[in-house]
Design a protein around this motif. Sequence first.
Motif, PDB file in Angstrom:
ATOM      1  N   ALA A  96       0.834  -1.208   0.000  1.00  0.00           N
ATOM      2  CA  ALA A  96       0.000   0.000   0.000  1.00  0.00           C
ATOM      3  C   ALA A  96       0.866   1.254   0.000  1.00  0.00           C
ATOM      4  N   LYS A 147       2.430   1.761  -3.368  1.00  0.00           N
ATOM      5  CA  LYS A 147       1.474   2.267  -4.355  1.00  0.00           C
ATOM      6  C   LYS A 147       1.254   3.775  -4.185  1.00  0.00           C
ATOM      7  N   LEU A 148       1.159   4.228  -2.939  1.00  0.00           N
ATOM      8  CA  LEU A 148       0.959   5.651  -2.676  1.00  0.00           C
ATOM      9  C   LEU A 148       2.214   6.472  -2.929  1.00  0.00           C
ATOM     10  N   TYR A 149       3.363   5.886  -2.619  1.00  0.00           N
ATOM     11  CA  TYR A 149       4.646   6.578  -2.728  1.00  0.00           C
ATOM     12  C   TYR A 149       5.632   5.667  -3.459  1.00  0.00           C
ATOM     13  N   ASP A 200      -1.383   9.393   9.149  1.00  0.00           N
ATOM     14  CA  ASP A 200      -1.325   8.893   7.774  1.00  0.00           C
ATOM     15  C   ASP A 200      -1.693   7.416   7.696  1.00  0.00           C
TER      16      ASP A 200
END
Length: 72
Positions: A36, A39-41, A71
């Motif tokens: 996850a 995917k975000l960073y 976060d």
Amino acid sequence: MPTEGQANSHVIYKYMNNKEQLEILRHSMAHLMAAAIQKLYPETKFGVGPVIENGWYYDIEIPNVSLSENDF
């Protein structure tokens, strides 16, 4: 019939009663969290991420980003 949330809670509770199964669950959750974050960073660099006595952790570096507890 249990709702989806109740069913998931039951599965996690079942794992908590067996140390080996709990370690496997925590290991899998660490991989899920890493995927996850990646995917975000996408620029994230991962260090170690072992299972520990009460959960797991990951050493991560995300250039130019400061994460806080909010976060997660």
